[in-house]
Design a protein around this motif. Structure first.
Motif, PDB file in Angstrom:
ATOM      1  N   SER A  80       0.781  -1.259   0.050  1.00 37.65           N
ATOM      2  CA  SER A  80      -0.056   0.043   0.053  1.00 37.65           C
ATOM      3  C   SER A  80       0.845   1.195  -0.019  1.00 37.65           C
ATOM      4  O   SER A  80       0.637   2.135  -0.911  1.00 37.65           O
ATOM      5  CB  SER A  80      -0.876  -0.183   1.292  1.00 37.65           C
ATOM      6  OG  SER A  80      -1.897  -1.002   1.140  1.00 37.65           O
ATOM      7  N   VAL A  81       1.664   1.264   0.694  1.00 37.02           N
ATOM      8  CA  VAL A  81       2.684   2.263   0.810  1.00 37.02           C
ATOM      9  C   VAL A  81       3.497   2.725  -0.474  1.00 37.02           C
ATOM     10  O   VAL A  81       3.624   3.826  -1.084  1.00 37.02           O
ATOM     11  CB  VAL A  81       3.500   2.375   2.389  1.00 37.02           C
ATOM     12  CG1 VAL A  81       4.724   3.671   1.911  1.00 37.02           C
ATOM     13  CG2 VAL A  81       2.766   2.448   3.350  1.00 37.02           C
ATOM     14  N   ALA A  82       3.995   1.365  -0.833  1.00 35.67           N
ATOM     15  CA  ALA A  82       4.902   1.523  -2.006  1.00 35.67           C
ATOM     16  C   ALA A  82       3.921   2.143  -3.286  1.00 35.67           C
ATOM     17  O   ALA A  82       4.458   2.795  -4.283  1.00 35.67           O
ATOM     18  CB  ALA A  82       5.617   0.145  -2.461  1.00 35.67           C
ATOM     19  N   VAL A  83       2.714   1.556  -3.289  1.00 38.58           N
ATOM     20  CA  VAL A  83       1.828   2.018  -4.461  1.00 38.58           C
ATOM     21  C   VAL A  83       1.269   3.569  -4.186  1.00 38.58           C
ATOM     22  O   VAL A  83       1.259   4.385  -5.151  1.00 38.58           O
ATOM     23  CB  VAL A  83       0.771   1.202  -4.653  1.00 38.58           C
ATOM     24  CG1 VAL A  83      -0.333   1.491  -5.728  1.00 38.58           C
ATOM     25  CG2 VAL A  83       1.174  -0.224  -5.172  1.00 38.58           C
ATOM     26  N   ALA A  84       1.139   3.740  -3.011  1.00 41.96           N
ATOM     27  CA  ALA A  84       0.679   5.161  -2.710  1.00 41.96           C
ATOM     28  C   ALA A  84       1.714   6.277  -2.957  1.00 41.96           C
ATOM     29  O   ALA A  84       1.246   7.430  -3.127  1.00 41.96           O
ATOM     30  CB  ALA A  84      -0.011   5.207  -1.492  1.00 41.96           C
ATOM     31  N   LEU A  85       2.819   6.017  -2.693  1.00 40.84           N
ATOM     32  CA  LEU A  85       3.788   6.986  -2.733  1.00 40.84           C
ATOM     33  C   LEU A  85       3.965   7.837  -3.917  1.00 40.84           C
ATOM     34  O   LEU A  85       3.787   8.876  -4.076  1.00 40.84           O
ATOM     35  CB  LEU A  85       5.201   6.730  -2.149  1.00 40.84           C
ATOM     36  CG  LEU A  85       5.506   6.713  -0.691  1.00 40.84           C
ATOM     37  CD1 LEU A  85       6.826   5.809  -0.315  1.00 40.84           C
ATOM     38  CD2 LEU A  85       5.229   7.838  -0.064  1.00 40.84           C
ATOM     39  N   PRO A  86       4.140   6.949  -5.239  1.00 39.81           N
ATOM     40  CA  PRO A  86       4.069   7.756  -6.389  1.00 39.81           C
ATOM     41  C   PRO A  86       2.790   8.192  -6.774  1.00 39.81           C
ATOM     42  O   PRO A  86       2.582   9.288  -7.589  1.00 39.81           O
ATOM     43  CB  PRO A  86       4.671   6.571  -7.416  1.00 39.81           C
ATOM     44  CG  PRO A  86       4.306   5.147  -6.501  1.00 39.81           C
ATOM     45  CD  PRO A  86       4.470   5.596  -5.215  1.00 39.81           C
ATOM     46  N   ALA A  87       1.694   7.576  -6.451  1.00 38.43           N
ATOM     47  CA  ALA A  87       0.474   7.844  -6.994  1.00 38.43           C
ATOM     48  C   ALA A  87       0.147   9.346  -6.164  1.00 38.43           C
ATOM     49  O   ALA A  87      -0.222  10.219  -6.940  1.00 38.43           O
ATOM     50  CB  ALA A  87      -0.730   6.850  -6.506  1.00 38.43           C
ATOM     51  N   ALA A  88       0.309   9.399  -4.951  1.00 36.44           N
ATOM     52  CA  ALA A  88       0.161  10.522  -4.339  1.00 36.44           C
ATOM     53  C   ALA A  88       1.180  11.696  -4.625  1.00 36.44           C
ATOM     54  O   ALA A  88       0.307  12.968  -4.978  1.00 36.44           O
ATOM     55  CB  ALA A  88       0.298  10.318  -2.775  1.00 36.44           C
ATOM     56  N   TYR A  89       2.245  11.403  -5.049  1.00 42.77           N
ATOM     57  CA  TYR A  89       3.019  12.342  -5.765  1.00 42.77           C
ATOM     58  C   TYR A  89       2.454  13.044  -7.065  1.00 42.77           C
ATOM     59  O   TYR A  89       2.535  14.132  -7.260  1.00 42.77           O
ATOM     60  CB  TYR A  89       4.437  11.959  -5.836  1.00 42.77           C
ATOM     61  CG  TYR A  89       5.476  12.783  -6.277  1.00 42.77           C
ATOM     62  CD1 TYR A  89       6.054  13.899  -5.555  1.00 42.77           C
ATOM     63  CD2 TYR A  89       5.884  13.113  -7.485  1.00 42.77           C
ATOM     64  CE1 TYR A  89       7.024  14.847  -6.184  1.00 42.77           C
ATOM     65  CE2 TYR A  89       6.800  13.759  -8.041  1.00 42.77           C
ATOM     66  CZ  TYR A  89       7.245  14.639  -7.213  1.00 42.77           C
ATOM     67  OH  TYR A  89       8.171  15.731  -7.974  1.00 42.77           O
ATOM     68  N   VAL A 146      -4.947   1.145   0.038  1.00 42.54           N
ATOM     69  CA  VAL A 146      -4.287   2.066  -1.054  1.00 42.54           C
ATOM     70  C   VAL A 146      -5.074   3.360  -1.152  1.00 42.54           C
ATOM     71  O   VAL A 146      -4.140   4.467  -1.228  1.00 42.54           O
ATOM     72  CB  VAL A 146      -4.055   1.468  -2.371  1.00 42.54           C
ATOM     73  CG1 VAL A 146      -3.798   2.345  -3.413  1.00 42.54           C
ATOM     74  CG2 VAL A 146      -3.208   0.196  -2.320  1.00 42.54           C
ATOM     75  N   PRO A 147      -6.229   3.494  -1.333  1.00 41.24           N
ATOM     76  CA  PRO A 147      -7.119   4.812  -1.551  1.00 41.24           C
ATOM     77  C   PRO A 147      -6.584   5.591  -0.242  1.00 41.24           C
ATOM     78  O   PRO A 147      -6.442   6.644  -0.223  1.00 41.24           O
ATOM     79  CB  PRO A 147      -8.315   4.320  -1.683  1.00 41.24           C
ATOM     80  CG  PRO A 147      -8.555   3.230  -2.533  1.00 41.24           C
ATOM     81  CD  PRO A 147      -7.237   2.451  -1.730  1.00 41.24           C
TER      82      PRO A 147
END
Length: 269
Positions: A80-89, A146-147
């Motif tokens: 979740s953190v690995a996917v969310a970091l680039p998405a949030a950026y 993730v969301p």
């Protein structure tokens, strides 16, 4: 100390005592035998015993369930953190067609009840051979964590001035170097908050974990609901398991406590 200050302190002490009372009672039950639990009321156990904890650590049904739970919770949190970091950026730094709609759509996934996705998950994982594995539960929980992780991290990243990105490019640093060496340390409080919420959701969730596991990957929350025997509930063992299930949450809060406090004060929580 003024009278109002003393009153505020006593109110806080009473509130904390009220919150700790169930935990104390759970601990006292964990060191009692069943006949003592169902017998007379004892505030302090007269005959304390560690047999219930010995049962947890020696019975493979219990300690394997703990291992299964920790496996899928850690996997879910990392993914979740690995996917969310680039998405949030991307949401915080770029503007593209439908970005706000996509961001809102992520939140709608978080708002949906887990029961809606049980049948699709069950059929999909049964078809590809992931059913009754910790990874099935971890990936299913990602639909909800993730969301949440993207939503929390986007708030922290948007609070970081864009001038920091521009200065890094002027200095000749690559985007990857800037992201991992400068940007992530700046938002470490947001990452701590995100880890906390992802871990807590996956650790206490029951419905998906119970549906997507059968025998090999049963988590602790499922085993605790299936301890009824011909003799009835084993209250002492259940209480001991309850005490042990609280410890990972306490450990997570302890390790991210500084970032957590700052995150609650500054981030989107």
């Amino acid at each position: 100390m003024t009278a109002d200050a003393r009153k505020a302190h006593w109110t806080l002490y009473l509130y904390c005592g009220w919150l700790l009372l169930p935990l104390y009672w759970l601990l006292t039950m964990a060191v009692k035998r069943n006949q003592d639990i169902t017998g007379t009321l004892e505030v302090i156990p007269a005959r304390p015993t560690l047999d219930n904890f010995v049962e947890i650590f020696t019975n493979p049904v219990w300690y394997e369930a703990f291992a299964n739970s920790l496996t899928y919770v850690v996997v879910n949190t990392l993914v979740s953190v690995a996917v969310a970091l680039p998405a949030a950026y991307a949401f915080s730094r770029y503007r593209f067609l439908g970005d706000r709609h996509l961001f809102f759509w992520l939140l709608t996934n978080r708002m949906a009840p887990p029961a809606v996705f049980l049948l699709p998950f069950f059929q999909l994982y049964s078809a590809i051979g992931l059913f009754d594995t910790p990874f099935a539960v971890a990936l299913a929980h990602c639909l909800f964590t993730v969301p949440l992780a993207v939503w929390i991290l986007e708030g922290f990243m948007s609070a970081v001035p864009r001038e920091l990105d521009e200065m890094s490019r002027i200095d000749g640093h690559s985007r990857a170097w800037f992201f991992f060496r400068i940007f992530i340390p700046v938002i470490r409080s947001g990452i701590g908050v995100t880890v906390f919420f992802c871990f807590m959701f996956s650790w206490v969730e029951l419905l998906i974990a119970r549906t997507l596991t059968a025998s090999d990957a049963k988590p602790i929350v499922v085993v605790m609901t299936r301890t009824v025997s011909a003799a009835g509930l084993d209250w002492g063992v259940l209480a001991a398991a309850g005490v042990l299930t609280i410890l990972p949450g306490i450990a997570v809060v302890w390790f991210v406590r500084r970032h957590l406090v700052k995150g609650f004060a500054m981030g989107r929580v």
